[in-house]
Design an enzyme around this catalytic site. Sequence first.
Site, PDB file in Angstrom:
ATOM      1  N   CYS A 101       0.854  -1.189   0.000  1.00 16.36           N
ATOM      2  CA  CYS A 101       0.000   0.000   0.000  1.00 16.36           C
ATOM      3  C   CYS A 101       0.892   1.243   0.000  1.00 16.36           C
ATOM      4  O   CYS A 101       1.803   1.351   0.825  1.00 16.36           O
ATOM      5  CB  CYS A 101      -0.906  -0.031   1.225  1.00 16.36           C
ATOM      6  SG  CYS A 101      -1.894   1.469   1.422  1.00 16.36           S
ATOM      7  N   CYS A 149      -7.369  -0.789   1.963  1.00 15.21           N
ATOM      8  CA  CYS A 149      -6.287  -1.352   2.775  1.00 15.21           C
ATOM      9  C   CYS A 149      -6.779  -1.689   4.183  1.00 15.21           C
ATOM     10  O   CYS A 149      -7.429  -0.870   4.834  1.00 15.21           O
ATOM     11  CB  CYS A 149      -5.151  -0.335   2.835  1.00 15.21           C
ATOM     12  SG  CYS A 149      -3.815  -0.800   3.947  1.00 15.21           S
ATOM     13  N   CYS A 172      -8.931  -4.880  -9.607  1.00 19.64           N
ATOM     14  CA  CYS A 172      -8.576  -3.763 -10.497  1.00 19.64           C
ATOM     15  C   CYS A 172      -8.084  -2.624  -9.611  1.00 19.64           C
ATOM     16  O   CYS A 172      -8.870  -1.960  -8.949  1.00 19.64           O
ATOM     17  CB  CYS A 172      -9.820  -3.368 -11.286  1.00 19.64           C
ATOM     18  SG  CYS A 172      -9.502  -2.115 -12.519  1.00 19.64           S
TER      19      CYS A 172
END
Length: 183
Positions: A101, A149, A172
Amino acid sequence: MNRRSLLGILATMRFLRSATAAGPVPPGATSPQVEELRAGWRAHLAKNADIATDPAPLNLSKDEWRKRLTPEAYHVLREEGTERAGSSHHNAEKRRGVFVCAGCAWPVFTHAMKFESGTGWPSFITTIPGAFETSLDNKIFYSRIEYHCAKCGGHHGHVFDDGPKPTFQRWCNNGLALKFIPA
Ligand SMILES: [Zn+2]
């Protein structure tokens, strides 16, 4: 049934779904290969100090996020923005390594999970276990599963069920939400 009552029923169904859908990540089709793929990411961990290992939530103020992120990454991660298709350098990424992330370095995908979807966004067939949480997104005329996340809550993308074997999932992802750490 007239058009108005049909629209009313559809709106109610959407409301009920959105009220109940937030929660764990959809598992998708699974198999021993998928489980191996998901578990295999740990081999990357020992070599990379840049990967976050503490699952404790990261809660920052808007100002702190603005300092930490570029304006473009802030828009995607903190305002559920979508980058322009084809704009991410991660689309062409072919090296071995881990995607984390961009907000908090939480590990989310490995190179082995990536595939070429032709959509212009980095796409993956599955995730590192515990990478994301999901919610239902009704912003456009049909519902999509949004994912974010699990550590910092940053928006990453949407997951669809039109991916390739063996999971049939297509995660995606906005490239701006990712940082690649080569093995
Ligand atoms: Zn994060």
